[in-house]
Design a protein around this motif. Structure first.
Motif, mmCIF file in Angstrom:
data_model
loop_
_atom_site.group_PDB
_atom_site.id
_atom_site.type_symbol
_atom_site.label_atom_id
_atom_site.label_comp_id
_atom_site.label_asym_id
_atom_site.label_seq_id
_atom_site.Cartn_x
_atom_site.Cartn_y
_atom_site.Cartn_z
ATOM 1 N N PRO A 1 0.827 -1.224 0.000
ATOM 2 C CA PRO A 1 0.000 0.000 0.000
ATOM 3 C C PRO A 1 0.855 1.266 0.000
ATOM 4 C CG PRO A 1 -0.003 -1.047 2.167
ATOM 5 C CD PRO A 1 0.757 -1.962 1.261
ATOM 6 N N PRO B 1 -6.377 -0.137 -4.100
ATOM 7 C CA PRO B 1 -6.564 -1.588 -4.014
ATOM 8 C C PRO B 1 -7.536 -2.071 -5.088
ATOM 9 C CG PRO B 1 -6.986 -0.512 -1.903
ATOM 10 C CD PRO B 1 -6.891 0.567 -2.916
ATOM 11 N N TYR C 1 -2.535 -3.672 -5.981
ATOM 12 C CA TYR C 1 -2.934 -2.269 -6.021
ATOM 13 C C TYR C 1 -2.570 -1.691 -7.385
ATOM 14 C CZ TYR C 1 -2.459 -2.878 -0.927
ATOM 15 O OH TYR C 1 -2.541 -3.332 0.356
ATOM 16 N N ALA D 1 -1.727 4.142 -4.027
ATOM 17 C CA ALA D 1 -2.020 2.743 -4.368
ATOM 18 C C ALA D 1 -3.511 2.479 -4.190
ATOM 19 C CB ALA D 1 -1.204 1.802 -3.490
#
Ligand SMILES: C[S@@+](CC[C@H](N)C(=O)[O-])C[C@H]1O[C@@H](n2cnc3c(N)ncnc32)[C@H](O)[C@@H]1O
Length: 750
Positions: free
Chosen positions: A431, A437, A443, A435
């Motif tokens: 992360p 998800p 990501y 980023a």
């Protein structure tokens, strides 16, 4: 300036956004000539605002009254379709021209004037009279109500009885009172667009709506950039954003454009404090009635209708979807796409909101909710839907936008094309604040820092990037740590497989699996003897064996509840929170349909579903009753087994119920805890000595699980009455391997 006319938009591919059929005046020589003179505006194209403002022509005459009198269809209190082109040629005698071909003049595909069928609309007596030639400037406006864009949008479905309460600045209102006095008011006295609203809704008001005489207004009644321009000059054009730079922001023209750049250091999506007197007038979009497209023709249109209807009421998405889909003729794949869009958009609300806020230079509260819905449908396809090419996502969504409101096409096109510039091809496994998800523990890297930093504020990052309420994420981070919370968040955001429970009274698991296989469905045996994991996505009622009652849908963790209580044939069992009856029916199957089950619930309407399920599955030992919240109306006998499957926060099944995460709040949790403790006490009062209670939830919150059970055990030990012991308890964490749940088996020892 409208984004549609905006020069900074990248050019749209040829044919990427076809005009709807029958969208207006055909290209007759007369019309073409008059269009060149600027007298006829073609539908879907807007004159630039500056040209309207600087036009030397006097205002066009208002429309004559429609057949129903004050701008309304006969027999209806709804307004005519007001999205028609604004000027029309007169009736002609002689041979029919293309415009007299019998097609409804005021309709677009899929739309119809409220109160009229298509056929009725075509009958001469039912057509609103056409306007006189636009070039006949000497003609005075006829008396009667005005039909034009001023009135409420006819494509909005308004709750019956609510229409009359809409705040009305339309001249047709006064015209109804005294038609002879009707005159067209000067533009600066009223906004041109007025949304209908229900009794709760706020009048649509604009910033600076009270601007005094002498102030300049755009035709939409909004004081804006035009004030800074000399009359007649064109609005300033902004340069297109070069590739890789921050995407261009657009505004719809319905609210003032804020020309100030974001303060240095502030992320582009942040909400700046509203300037004095501006956001104060923002309409409360949460109370606007839903907008509905008639006869949805595409998956996106169906998704739009369901999302809009979902905003209006408190109904489950599945329920709203089932009602809407039954009225369409869409293919199964379109229905599946619509359902995926609906669930995904509800689930990923805050992620989409963050994306939207970074792209649209307006306070979200001032962006019409249906327009937000359209934009989210587009953004979800671009960022979070696999297998939809970006150009198709933009094209289809622009089509949807135009169908909802012709003015929205250009704006939506601009926002979605900017959105594409936010994406990179890079897939990350860790992360970061850029980023996004996307699933499978991956990501998508964005070109800008859209989210809070996951290292500095992990809870805030997870809440924004994965779309969960902040309070809930902070609790999870505190209890399970950041990594486990992220794992759960991924699980809740992905489409999970469906678990089935085979009715062993009617078939066996292998026979049923072969039956599915023969019908092209992939299924595997699950953990329990009756469990099957269905690996295909399908509407359950279309699976073979459904009508015959050979299976039910039930998550694996939930199937453990009846197994853990282990009711025996000929026992008498109480199910205290039975509706809709999944666990009741499972218990009846395990009891070989022998003995008796009292299925109780406080919800009289839902208890009917228990009866229907039992009937489909061929179970006859279930008797349903409606009870009060403290067990009022229960039979006075004692039971061998009691199931207390209590109402809870659903935090173990947030993936299956997309809207459940947004209902979570600490206050609601407190209410639930009180209810859960009461139900467990009621169960304790109904079980015989040596009998057992199963307390179960589909929550993973200790406050609703272990704490309720421990408090109950402690209280009954001190009271000196019946004694209980905890036989076993189990918590199922989400994704390992199924939904989250909690079950505690308690025995009455004295
Ligand atoms: C989690 S659901 C039950 C699901 C059901 N056991 C099944 O497996 O299909 C909880 C149910 O409890 C009911 N309920 C709410 N308050 C209640 C109370 N005080 N007493 C009994 N039932 C209640 C709700 O109407 C709801 O149907």
């Amino acid at each position: 300036m409208n984004a549609e006319n905006s020069p900074e938009l990248p050019p749209r591919a040829e044919g990427s956004s076809p005009q709807p059929e029958n969208s207006g005046t055909p290209e007759t020589p007369v019309n073409t000539f008059r269009q060149r003179r600027g007298e006829i505006r073609r539908p879907g194209r807007k004159k630039s605002i500056s040209r309207q403002k600087s036009s030397p022509n006097p205002p066009r005459p208002v429309d004559p009254a429609g057949p129903g009198g004050a701008g309304q269809a006969p027999g209806s209190n709804q307004p005519y379709n007001t999205n028609e082109p604004r000027s029309f040629p007169p009736r002609r005698s002689g041979p029919p021209t293309p415009r007299d071909d019998g097609r409804p003049r005021f309709s677009r595909p899929g739309f119809s004037r409220p109160g009229f069928s298509r056929q009725e609309e075509n009958r001469p007596g039912n057509r609103p009279e056409r306007r006189p030639y636009a070039s006949d400037r000497s003609q005075q406006p006829p008396a009667g109500p005005r039909i034009g864009r001023v009135g409420p949008n006819p494509f909005l479905w308004v709750a019956p009885g609510a229409e009359g309460s809409a705040p009305n600045t339309d001249v047709s209102a006064s015209a109804g009172a005294n038609p002879s006095e009707t005159t067209r008011p000067p533009r600066e006295q009223k906004p041109r667009f007025q949304r209908p609203s229900n009794q709760n809704s706020q009048p649509r008001s604009f910033p600076n709506a009270g601007a005094g005489a002498g102030e300049t207004r755009t035709p939409r009644g909004v004081t804006s950039w035009s004030e800074a321009r000399p009359a007649g000059s064109k609005p300033p054009r902004r340069p297109a954003a070069p590739n890789g730079e921050e995407p261009t922001r657009y505004h719809t023209g319905n609210s003032p454009r804020r020309e100030r750049p974001a303060p240095p250091g502030r992320p582009p999506h942040s909400h700046h404090a509203p300037e004095a007197g501006r956001a104060l007038h923002a309409p409360d979009i949460s109370v606007l009635p839903p907008m509905q497209l008639l006869a949805p023709r595409t998956a996106r249109e169906l998704a739009f209708n369901v999302l809009e209807a979902h905003h209006a009421g408190n109904k489950h998405i599945g329920e709203v979807f089932d009602q809407a889909v039954d009225r369409t003729t869409l293919s199964p794949s379109d229905r599946r796409l619509a359902y995926e869009l609906i669930c995904g958009i509800v689930r990923r609300q805050s992620t989409l909101q963050a994306l939207l806020m970074s792209l649209v230079h307006r306070q979200m509260e001032t962006l019409e909710r249906p327009l937000q819905t359209v934009l989210k449908i587009g953004l979800y396809q671009i960022f979070l839907c696999q297998g939809i090419p970006q150009h198709a996502a933009v094209h289809e969504t622009v089509d949807l936008a135009k169908r909802a409101n012709m003015r929205w096409g250009g704006f939506v096109n601009g926002v979605l094309r900017s959105a594409i510039q936010l994406m990179t091809e890079n897939i990350l496994t860790e992360p970061s604040s850029r980023a996004l998800p996307i699933g499978h523990h991956q990501y998508r890297e964005l070109t800008t820092d859209l989210f809070p930093s996951p290292t500095l504020t992990p809870g805030s990052y997870i809440a924004a990037a994965f779309s969960f309420p902040n309070d809930l994420v902070e609790r999870w981070v505190g209890q399970y740590g950041v990594e486990a919370t992220i794992r759960m968040a991924f699980w809740f955001n992905q489409v999970t497989e469906t678990a089935l429970r085979v009715n062993l009274l009617k078939t066996d698991r292998e026979t049923f699996r072969q039956k599915l296989f023969a019908a092209d469905f992939v299924a595997e045996a699950g953990d329990l003897p009756e469990t099957i994991r269905l690996l295909s996505t399908v509407r359950i009622s279309t699976l073979p064996g459904f009508q015959e009652g050979e299976f039910s849908v039930q998550d694996l963790s939930a199937q453990h509840a009846a197994r853990r209580l282990n009711p025996q044939p000929s026992e008498v069992v109480l199910d205290l929170c039975a509706a809709p009856g999944s666990k009741t029916c499972h218990m009846a199957e395990l009891m070989q349909n022998q003995g008796e089950i009292i299925a109780a619930d406080t919800h009289g309407g839902r208890i009917r579903q228990v009866y229907e399920n039992a009937e489909r599955l061929g179970l006859s030992i279930i008797r349903t009753i409606t009870i009060g919240p403290r067990g009022e109306n229960l039979p006075s006998m004692e039971f061998d087994k009691v199931l207390a499957d209590v109402p809870c926060s659903n935090t173990g099944v947030l993936g299956k119920r997309p809207e459940a995460r947004w209902k979570y709040s600490p206050a609601h949790l407190d209410e639930l805890r009180e209810m859960q403790a009461t139900i467990l006490r009621t169960a304790a009062g109904k079980v015989r000595i040596g009998g057992r209670i199963l307390y179960s939830t589909c929550s993973i919150e200790p406050l609703e699980n272990e704490e309720i059970v421990q408090q109950f055990l402690a209280a009954t030990t001190e009271a000196g009455g019946p004694r209980f012991r905890l036989v076993e308890e189990q918590k199922f964490m989400p994704g390992s391997p199924a939904d989250g749940a909690y079950q505690a088996l308690i025995e009455r020892v004295s």
